[in-house]
Design an enzyme around this catalytic site. Structure first.
Site, PDB file in Angstrom:
ATOM      1  N   ARG A   1     -25.186 -42.474 -20.088  1.00  0.00           N
ATOM      2  CA  ARG A   1     -25.013 -41.787 -21.361  1.00  0.00           C
ATOM      3  C   ARG A   1     -23.867 -40.794 -21.388  1.00  0.00           C
ATOM      4  O   ARG A   1     -23.448 -40.376 -22.470  1.00  0.00           O
ATOM      5  CB  ARG A   1     -26.313 -41.041 -21.729  1.00  0.00           C
ATOM      6  CG  ARG A   1     -26.673 -39.897 -20.763  1.00  0.00           C
ATOM      7  CD  ARG A   1     -27.894 -39.122 -21.242  1.00  0.00           C
ATOM      8  NE  ARG A   1     -27.616 -38.319 -22.403  1.00  0.00           N
ATOM      9  CZ  ARG A   1     -27.038 -37.118 -22.379  1.00  0.00           C
ATOM     10  NH1 ARG A   1     -26.697 -36.566 -21.232  1.00  0.00           N
ATOM     11  NH2 ARG A   1     -26.805 -36.462 -23.484  1.00  0.00           N
TER      12      ARG A   1
ATOM     13  N   GLY B   1     -17.256 -38.954 -11.569  1.00  0.00           N
ATOM     14  CA  GLY B   1     -15.935 -38.837 -12.165  1.00  0.00           C
ATOM     15  C   GLY B   1     -15.915 -38.563 -13.655  1.00  0.00           C
ATOM     16  O   GLY B   1     -14.879 -38.725 -14.301  1.00  0.00           O
TER      17      GLY B   1
ATOM     18  N   GLY C   1     -22.404 -47.532 -16.371  1.00  0.00           N
ATOM     19  CA  GLY C   1     -22.891 -47.303 -15.010  1.00  0.00           C
ATOM     20  C   GLY C   1     -23.941 -48.264 -14.501  1.00  0.00           C
ATOM     21  O   GLY C   1     -24.132 -48.388 -13.297  1.00  0.00           O
ATOM     22  N   GLU C   2     -24.654 -48.932 -15.409  1.00  0.00           N
ATOM     23  CA  GLU C   2     -25.870 -49.592 -14.947  1.00  0.00           C
ATOM     24  C   GLU C   2     -25.948 -51.100 -15.166  1.00  0.00           C
ATOM     25  O   GLU C   2     -26.523 -51.810 -14.350  1.00  0.00           O
ATOM     26  CB  GLU C   2     -27.074 -48.932 -15.640  1.00  0.00           C
ATOM     27  CG  GLU C   2     -27.280 -47.495 -15.200  1.00  0.00           C
ATOM     28  CD  GLU C   2     -28.240 -46.743 -16.092  1.00  0.00           C
ATOM     29  OE1 GLU C   2     -27.888 -46.483 -17.258  1.00  0.00           O
ATOM     30  OE2 GLU C   2     -29.349 -46.444 -15.650  1.00  0.00           O
TER      31      GLU C   2
ATOM     32  N   ALA D   1     -16.322 -46.239 -26.394  1.00  0.00           N
ATOM     33  CA  ALA D   1     -17.005 -46.341 -25.103  1.00  0.00           C
ATOM     34  C   ALA D   1     -18.441 -46.832 -25.244  1.00  0.00           C
ATOM     35  O   ALA D   1     -19.165 -46.447 -26.150  1.00  0.00           O
ATOM     36  CB  ALA D   1     -16.993 -44.977 -24.405  1.00  0.00           C
TER      37      ALA D   1
ATOM     38  N   THR E   1     -20.439 -40.429 -20.587  1.00  0.00           N
ATOM     39  CA  THR E   1     -19.142 -40.624 -21.241  1.00  0.00           C
ATOM     40  C   THR E   1     -19.337 -40.920 -22.728  1.00  0.00           C
ATOM     41  O   THR E   1     -18.524 -40.532 -23.563  1.00  0.00           O
ATOM     42  CB  THR E   1     -18.356 -41.749 -20.540  1.00  0.00           C
ATOM     43  OG1 THR E   1     -18.104 -41.323 -19.194  1.00  0.00           O
ATOM     44  CG2 THR E   1     -17.035 -42.038 -21.233  1.00  0.00           C
TER      45      THR E   1
ATOM     46  N   GLY F   1     -21.826 -47.289 -22.416  1.00  0.00           N
ATOM     47  CA  GLY F   1     -22.206 -46.883 -21.065  1.00  0.00           C
ATOM     48  C   GLY F   1     -21.806 -47.958 -20.071  1.00  0.00           C
ATOM     49  O   GLY F   1     -21.903 -49.146 -20.373  1.00  0.00           O
TER      50      GLY F   1
END
Lengths: 158, 763
Positions: free
Chosen positions: B531, B491, B720-721, B716, B533, B718
């Site tokens: 990384r 996304g 995701g992780e 922002a 976004t 990161g």
């Protein structure tokens, strides 16, 4: 071996194709007919990415032979929207961000529609059990369940 | 007008960032029209198939492809002899170093097959059926060798060696004998002996985890076309088409400029699609055949040959004072790299104790090869494993002094200025805030029932910045296209469009974000390390600012004003200073309409090497119930708090957290690679390698903690992780508390839980 001639109906249209006898319906849809919306995740009926309906019955198209489509009516993801009008499930999946990579999405949409045809008012638990055959690795299923509940609500006219 | 570097709440109301619009790639993904790796075709296309070793370890004496070559319908056959030999050297920063000598052998075996499923040859034929027949006609003469699967056995001095000349790196003086230990690393701060001597209590335990697979639902797939003039195109599903181009061109032996890679939609990666598997094979087959070649792997091939995550053997020791201050920590982390060196053990060493302020710390890592597929990255690679060992030990430490496990962590949490074991000091806020958010969650104090337990854990992940490019183009009607080279895994096109719309002051639906191919935009690194976004977002915002400057200049020209007297507000140029209020504002649409007479198209491209990364931090708790009859564990509740900096698209951020946690639950409870005595993987399918299904999981409550990163235009970090890092330990701590016995091995499958319960009853 000579290919077999098969006449079937896909998403309401009469379709004819030639296939090898061992070719799966999934391979026929993707490789012979260019209907690549139906995805292959495993080829062994374990992930549900290739879900379609045959005469209204939800199946993994990787476990069905192409020749078995003869005389049947098959529904794939390409037939889910009515022209430019998205099915409520499709719309709710977008509104709820119920997809991330999107590879499992066609199969889950087909399976969810099949659930709502049988049970227009499913509980969260019923949704989770019905969709247990459709693997999603991205979402943790939270938003998928939310989208199905919301679509069901809308389709019931609430 | 100068744009502030950072927009923080209160300074300016955000109109787009923080909302939940439908993503730009959404409709094709619900109608089946989005094209993933396996969905591309070209006229005259052939099907490529790969022959794989049935042995865990075997010398390849010879390969006879003549019969396969002679089969009607076969257009090309290849072996490793068709790939150029590569120099033996580790290239790049140690943490992510690449050795092409290993990599080319990973694509196709040369001297030896090093694991069951190792590719040894490939064919391209006019149909899948003919290609399958051809594979059976390839004769490989194997000398089967003793193999080793288990990490402890692989580290023994008398273990079968995968590489007869591999001397452990990082040990002084260098060992005089080869082994399967490819390297040793050590990080240290303070004096751990003195630290432990000052401790009132010391807790220590050893932990083991099985390798697990990323479990992306889309198998690796690509389509390659190699033309007679040496130019080639690839349509590939990957986490970064620029990196696929770089690695594939090197492996195939061609110039980067002759290869154009198109980003297919990617059906899940999680680190597993950072590197090529099928792309070099398809390209070589296409070069030999003179036709396009498509390769789509089967699920069995994905499990057997495409990087699982490392398994591990870890020992952690922690010393605390009686009032709960951690005074010393020591960790030894041994990771399975698979058949070729370089597991993420260095990440594990660096992340392990980073959530904490501890004066005396040592982290030691061993990278160990064995006859398994080469591991690949998996969501915060390395960190979930070390966090499992460290956070389990922290739980024991907190319990040993009767302290609430979250309060224990809050008491010891790292702050800006706290040193890390690898050197640099922490510079960002957010860790304590995240723990507090979890402590304040009402569910944290709900009572538990019989056979139930609550487990907490925290986790740290570096996050990444790096190289990214973005192009912003104002269309003739004032709508905008944002192109980047970052693969969109889940996304990011939406977040790019949102950041562009916010910066330009126009509506989200006036911006279209696309992922451009390698020939259409500047270099972008892989979409990994959370990384995209952050880094690509910076490039997008900077390109938008250049576009705004140009639009102001065009408005100044139209008004015959000085550009300094034109400001940009809400998508319009407005006259300020002298002459303010004398003219109407000029919206972007009006300026675009006059582009031809004011200087032509309005666009800007920006390439960055983004620094200023802020790490990710997550704190989680879960409640489980253990069935004492079956050993089955049911997760009843999961609450995950994560410092996300600023959620650009909160729904997508919640999805990242829910997805990471569900992968962590699978890792903790169910997933593992299981081998037979011959070194063959026995559960290479989704039936026997069971990832969590909808009915296995509870609702996962994502708590977004927003402590903005001052180095990103919208704050922002990161996202995701970091979410998966604590999950394994949170589940393990919950199970341990439910059964009153410390669990030390993953997965906690029913037999292991029953065993733990049984030994408890027996004791």
């Amino acid at each position: 071996m000579a290919k077999q001639h098969v006449a079937t109906t896909i998403n309401g249209d009469a379709v004819e194709f030639l296939c090898e006898t061992h070719q799966t319906l999934l391979d026929v849809l993707r490789d012979e007919l260019g209907l690549t919306g139906t995805k292959e995740g495993c080829g062994t009926g374990d992930c549900g990415a290739c879900s379609v309906t045959i005469d209204g019955r939800l199946v993994c198209s990787c476990l069905v032979l192409g020749v078995e489509a003869a005389g049947k009516s098959i529904q794939t993801i390409e037939g889910m929207a009515a022209g430019t009008q998205l099915h409520p499930l499709q719309r709710k999946f977008l509104e709820h961000a119920a997809l991330q990579c999107g590879i499992c999405t066609p199969g889950i949409l087909i399976a969810a529609r099949s659930l709502l045809e049988r049970n227009p008012d499913p509980t969260e638990e019923e949704i989770r059990l019905w969709l247990a055959g459709n693997l999603c690795r991205c979402t943790g299923y939270n938003k998928i369940v939310d989208a199905v509940l919301d679509a069901a609500r809308e389709m019931r006219g609430e | 007008m100068t744009m502030p570097d950072t927009i923080t709440p209160g300074e300016k109301k955000l109109k787009v960032v923080g909302t939940r619009p439908v993503r730009p790639d959404g409709v094709p993904k619900v109608t089946g029209l989005a094209r993933f790796g396996a969905d591309y075709s070209l006229p005259g296309m052939l099907w490529g198939k790969i022959l794989r070793s049935p042995h865990a370890h075997a010398r390849i004496r010879s390969i006879d492809t003549s019969q396969a070559q002679a089969l009607p319908g076969v257009k090309a056959v290849m072996t490793a002899a068709d790939l150029p030999e590569q120099k033996f050297e580790y290239v790049g920063a140690e943490r992510v170093a690449v050795n092409f000598w290993h990599m080319t052998r990973g694509i196709m075996a040369r001297e030896k097959a090093l694991f069951e499923g190792h590719a040894v040859a490939a064919v391209a034929a006019i149909s899948k059926t003919v290609a399958d027949e051809a594979l059976q006609l390839i004769k490989v003469d194997y000398e089967v060798l003793p193999h080793v699967i288990n990490i402890e056995q692989a580290m023994q001095p008398d273990a079968p060696l995968l590489f007869e000349d591999m001397i452990t790196r990082g040990v002084e003086p260098a060992p005089d004998k080869p082994s399967n230990i490819s390297k040793r690393i050590e990080f240290k701060i303070g004096d751990i002996e003195a630290g432990f001597a000052a401790a009132d209590k010391i807790v220590e335990n050893t932990f083991r985890t099985a390798p697990v697979h990323q479990g992306y639902i889309e198998p690796q797939a690509c389509l390659a076309r190699f033309d007679a003039d040496g130019q080639a195109e690839l349509w590939a599903s990957s986490q970064g088409h620029f990196v696929i181009r770089a690695l594939t061109s090197r492996l195939v032996g061609m110039e980067v400029g002759n290869l154009r890679v198109h980003p297919a939609e990617i059906g899940g990666g999680f680190g597993g699609k950072n590197v090529p598997y099928v792309e070099p094979v398809a390209l070589v087959l296409s070069r030999k055949a003179g036709h396009p070649v498509k390769i789509v792997l089967s699920r069995d091939e994905v499990f057997k040959a495409c990087g699982p995550a490392a398994g591990s053997l870890m020992t952690v020791k922690i010393g605390i004072t009686k009032d709960g201050k951690i005074v010393a920590a020591d960790g030894v982390f041994s990771f399975q790299a698979g058949a070729f060196p370089t597991s993420p053990v260095m990440n594990a060493c660096m992340c392990s104790f980073s959530p904490y302020d501890i004066a005396n710390v040592r982290s030691v890592g061993y990278d160990v090869v064995s006859n398994r597929p080469k591991t690949a990255a998996y969501r915060a690679p390395g960190s979930p494993l070390s966090a499992y060992a460290v956070e389990s030990t922290m739980d024991m430490a907190a319990a040993s002094i009767g302290m609430d496990p979250l309060q224990f962590r809050l008491k010891n949490v790292a702050k800006p200025g706290t040193p890390t074991v690898s050197g640099p000091k922490h510079t960002h806020e957010g860790f304590a805030e995240t723990i507090r958010a979890l402590l304040q969650n009402p569910a944290y104090s709900t009572p538990l029932g019989k056979n139930q337990g609550r487990g907490v854990a925290v986790g740290y992940w570096f996050n990444n910045g790096g190289e990214s490019s973005a192009n912003v183009h104002v269309n003739e009607d004032g709508t905008v296209v944002v192109a980047t080279g970052s693969a969109d895994l889940s996304g990011t096109r939406a977040s790019m469009a949102m950041m562009a719309a916010e910066t330009l002051g126009i509506d989200y639906d006036k911006v279209r974000a696309i992922v451009a191919d390698t020939g259409s935009i500047g270099f972008c690194g892989i979409s990994a390390g959370s990384r995209t976004t952050f880094a690509t977002g910076i490039a997008v915002v900077q390109a938008c600012r250049k576009v705004i400057d140009e639009l102001r200049a065009r408005a100044a020209m139209i008004w015959d004003a000085k550009v300094e007297d034109v400001v940009w507000e809400d998508g319009c140029a407005r006259r300020a200073g002298k002459g303010a209020g004398e003219v109407e504002t000029l919206p972007i649409k009006a300026i675009a309409a006059k582009r031809t007479v004011t200087g032509g198209p309005v666009s800007a491209e920006v390439s960055v090497n983004a620094g200023g990364v802020a790490p990710g931090f997550a704190a989680e708790f879960c409640d489980v119930e253990v069935d004492p009859e079956t050993g089955a564990v049911k997760v009843l509740r999961f609450v995950a708090a994560q410092d996300v900096g600023r959620a650009i698209h909160p729904a997508l951020v919640e999805g990242q957290i829910q997805g990471g946690v569900s992968q962590g639950i699978g890792w903790a409870l169910n997933e593992e690679y299981i081998y037979d005595d011959a070194g063959r993987l026995v559960n290479a399918g989704f039936l026997d390698y069971r990832i969590p299904v909808a009915s296995d999981l509870p609702r996962i409550e994502a708590v977004l903690v927003e402590v903005p990163n001052p180095n990103h235009p919208f704050g922002a970090k990161g996202v995701g992780e970091a979410n998966i890092v604590p999950s394994l330990a949170a589940v393990s701590n919950a199970v341990s508390r439910a059964i009153g016995r410390r669990m030390t091995e993953l997965p906690m499958s029913p037999p292991k839980v029953l065993h733990a319960l049984g030994s408890q009853r027996g004791s």
